[in-house]
Design an enzyme around this catalytic site. Structure first.
Site, mmCIF file in Angstrom:
data_model
loop_
_atom_site.group_PDB
_atom_site.id
_atom_site.type_symbol
_atom_site.label_atom_id
_atom_site.label_comp_id
_atom_site.label_asym_id
_atom_site.label_seq_id
_atom_site.Cartn_x
_atom_site.Cartn_y
_atom_site.Cartn_z
ATOM 1 N N ARG A 248 11.419 -7.489 4.928
ATOM 2 C CA ARG A 248 11.465 -6.044 4.688
ATOM 3 C C ARG A 248 12.584 -5.371 5.484
ATOM 4 O O ARG A 248 12.831 -5.700 6.626
ATOM 5 C CB ARG A 248 10.118 -5.429 5.073
ATOM 6 C CG ARG A 248 10.122 -3.905 4.959
ATOM 7 C CD ARG A 248 8.747 -3.352 4.862
ATOM 8 N NE ARG A 248 8.007 -3.494 6.094
ATOM 9 C CZ ARG A 248 6.745 -3.072 6.234
ATOM 10 N NH1 ARG A 248 6.101 -2.533 5.213
ATOM 11 N NH2 ARG A 248 6.140 -3.220 7.382
ATOM 12 N N LYS B 84 0.822 -1.215 0.000
ATOM 13 C CA LYS B 84 0.000 0.000 0.000
ATOM 14 C C LYS B 84 0.858 1.268 0.000
ATOM 15 O O LYS B 84 0.598 2.194 -0.758
ATOM 16 C CB LYS B 84 -0.906 0.050 1.247
ATOM 17 C CG LYS B 84 -1.940 -1.048 1.333
ATOM 18 C CD LYS B 84 -2.902 -0.799 2.495
ATOM 19 C CE LYS B 84 -2.222 -0.793 3.866
ATOM 20 N NZ LYS B 84 -1.692 -2.119 4.281
ATOM 21 N N ARG C 133 -0.016 -8.917 13.664
ATOM 22 C CA ARG C 133 -0.585 -7.919 12.746
ATOM 23 C C ARG C 133 -1.514 -8.577 11.744
ATOM 24 O O ARG C 133 -2.554 -8.027 11.375
ATOM 25 C CB ARG C 133 0.541 -7.171 12.031
ATOM 26 C CG ARG C 133 1.246 -6.181 12.964
ATOM 27 C CD ARG C 133 2.629 -5.840 12.475
ATOM 28 N NE ARG C 133 2.624 -5.150 11.204
ATOM 29 C CZ ARG C 133 3.665 -5.123 10.371
ATOM 30 N NH1 ARG C 133 4.780 -5.763 10.682
ATOM 31 N NH2 ARG C 133 3.591 -4.475 9.250
ATOM 32 N N ARG D 223 12.160 -3.204 10.497
ATOM 33 C CA ARG D 223 11.282 -2.436 11.360
ATOM 34 C C ARG D 223 10.966 -3.280 12.587
ATOM 35 O O ARG D 223 10.825 -4.490 12.485
ATOM 36 C CB ARG D 223 9.983 -2.156 10.593
ATOM 37 C CG ARG D 223 9.587 -0.719 10.589
ATOM 38 C CD ARG D 223 8.487 -0.472 9.607
ATOM 39 N NE ARG D 223 7.197 -0.999 10.055
ATOM 40 C CZ ARG D 223 6.048 -0.731 9.431
ATOM 41 N NH1 ARG D 223 6.044 0.030 8.346
ATOM 42 N NH2 ARG D 223 4.917 -1.238 9.874
ATOM 43 N N ARG E 229 -9.235 1.043 9.114
ATOM 44 C CA ARG E 229 -8.888 -0.358 9.363
ATOM 45 C C ARG E 229 -9.916 -1.064 10.214
ATOM 46 O O ARG E 229 -9.751 -2.251 10.530
ATOM 47 C CB ARG E 229 -7.575 -0.453 10.139
ATOM 48 C CG ARG E 229 -6.389 -0.129 9.321
ATOM 49 C CD ARG E 229 -5.191 -0.750 9.993
ATOM 50 N NE ARG E 229 -4.012 -0.130 9.456
ATOM 51 C CZ ARG E 229 -2.836 -0.722 9.349
ATOM 52 N NH1 ARG E 229 -2.675 -1.942 9.792
ATOM 53 N NH2 ARG E 229 -1.832 -0.100 8.832
HETATM 54 P P1 ADP Z 1 1.276 -2.255 8.154
HETATM 55 O O1 ADP Z 1 0.147 -1.804 7.284
HETATM 56 O O2 ADP Z 1 2.355 -2.935 7.365
HETATM 57 O O3 ADP Z 1 0.847 -3.059 9.350
HETATM 58 P P2 ADP Z 1 1.639 0.510 8.977
HETATM 59 O O4 ADP Z 1 2.946 1.238 8.956
HETATM 60 O O5 ADP Z 1 0.570 0.947 8.073
HETATM 61 O O6 ADP Z 1 2.023 -1.013 8.773
HETATM 62 O O7 ADP Z 1 1.062 0.559 10.460
HETATM 63 C C1 ADP Z 1 1.876 0.313 11.568
HETATM 64 C C2 ADP Z 1 1.067 0.278 12.857
HETATM 65 O O8 ADP Z 1 0.400 1.555 13.050
HETATM 66 C C3 ADP Z 1 -0.059 -0.739 12.915
HETATM 67 O O9 ADP Z 1 0.393 -2.023 13.288
HETATM 68 C C4 ADP Z 1 -0.965 -0.111 13.994
HETATM 69 O O10 ADP Z 1 -0.442 -0.295 15.282
HETATM 70 C C5 ADP Z 1 -0.870 1.371 13.682
HETATM 71 N N1 ADP Z 1 -1.938 1.804 12.740
HETATM 72 C C6 ADP Z 1 -1.764 2.187 11.458
HETATM 73 N N2 ADP Z 1 -2.937 2.529 10.889
HETATM 74 C C7 ADP Z 1 -3.888 2.355 11.842
HETATM 75 C C8 ADP Z 1 -5.307 2.525 11.896
HETATM 76 N N3 ADP Z 1 -6.017 2.961 10.840
HETATM 77 N N4 ADP Z 1 -5.948 2.225 13.058
HETATM 78 C C9 ADP Z 1 -5.276 1.804 14.130
HETATM 79 N N5 ADP Z 1 -3.944 1.612 14.150
HETATM 80 C C10 ADP Z 1 -3.246 1.877 13.034
#
Ligand code: ADP
Ligand code: ZN
Length: 212
Positions: free
Chosen positions: A125, A13, A169, A158, A86
């Protein structure tokens, strides 16, 4: 236009969002990127979300919505939402906020990636904390081991890409975010793309299939 990018962790994404937001003049919003940046700078917000993010749990809906409003209430351009919404709660809050601006989610792009592939990608990654470049030990290795091609800084995994946090996750995604797929499929322009294709092919398909 307001566009939502949907897909599991590791589906690409962020990479696609960066490619298409410039092409379409949309503002890119990634809560994940915001959190990592705030955590890096050790701001109060970074401290507030640190435990959730490093344990692979979602931060509370209310906090995400607060950030959305703070960042974008004065924004006139369309948004490219990457990693948001989400949860169904976030879907509802987003719809309300957009409606108050006489706007809506105009299209949803779903990057469909098999779960086993997602896990493999996340564990491979590597990111450059210096400049933000993203590498993958399987698909896009840096030229020199552990060194960033772009800025020559050290690259690393990361914190939430370790095996057990990746599992967490993916589980959260299955429980909380997958229901958004059928929700959006039924009443929004919904574009599904195979996320196993090369990056440029995916970008081209997204741009071609959006009714601009
Ligand atoms: P990925 O999509 O690969 O899990 P992101 O960098 O998008 O990684 O997100 C990292 C973390 O940020 C998530 O595991 C969560 O803890 C938090 N996060 C991101 N977007 C949201 C959201 N819309 N609602 C709640 N937590 C979020
Ligand atoms: Zn770099």
């Amino acid at each position: 236009m307001n566009l939502v990018l949907l897909g599991s962790p590791g589906s690409g994404k962020g990479t696609q969002a960066r490619a298409i937001s410039t092409k379409l003049n949309l503002v890119h919003f990634s809560p994940g990127d915001t959190f990592w940046a705030e955590m890096g700078k050790k701001t109060p917000l970074g401290q507030e979300v640190g435990d959730y993010v490093s344990q692979g749990r979602l931060v509370p809906d209310s906090l995400i919505i607060r950030i959305l409003k703070e960042k974008f209430s004065a924004e006139k351009r369309g948004l490219l939402l990457d990693g948001f919404p989400r949860t169904m709660e976030q879907v509802e809050e987003l719809d309300k906020w957009l409606a108050s601006r006489s706007a809506a989610v105009d299209a949803v792009v779903y990057l469909n990636l098999p779960e086993a592939e997602a896990i493999k990608r996340l564990e491979g990654r590597r990111v450059c904390p210096g400049c933000g470049m993203v590498y993958n030990l399987v698909t896009s290795k840096p030229l020199l081991e552990n060194v960033c091609d772009k800025c020559s800084g050290p690259i690393s995994a990361r914190a939430d890409d370790s095996a057990n946090i990746v599992k967490q996750r993916i589980m959260v995604y299955r429980d909380q975010t997958e229901p958004l797929i059928s929700h959006y499929r039924s009443d929004t322009e919904f574009i599904e793309i195979k996320a196993t294709q090369p990056l440029q092919a995916i970008t081209a398909q997204i741009l071609a299939r959006l009714k601009l």
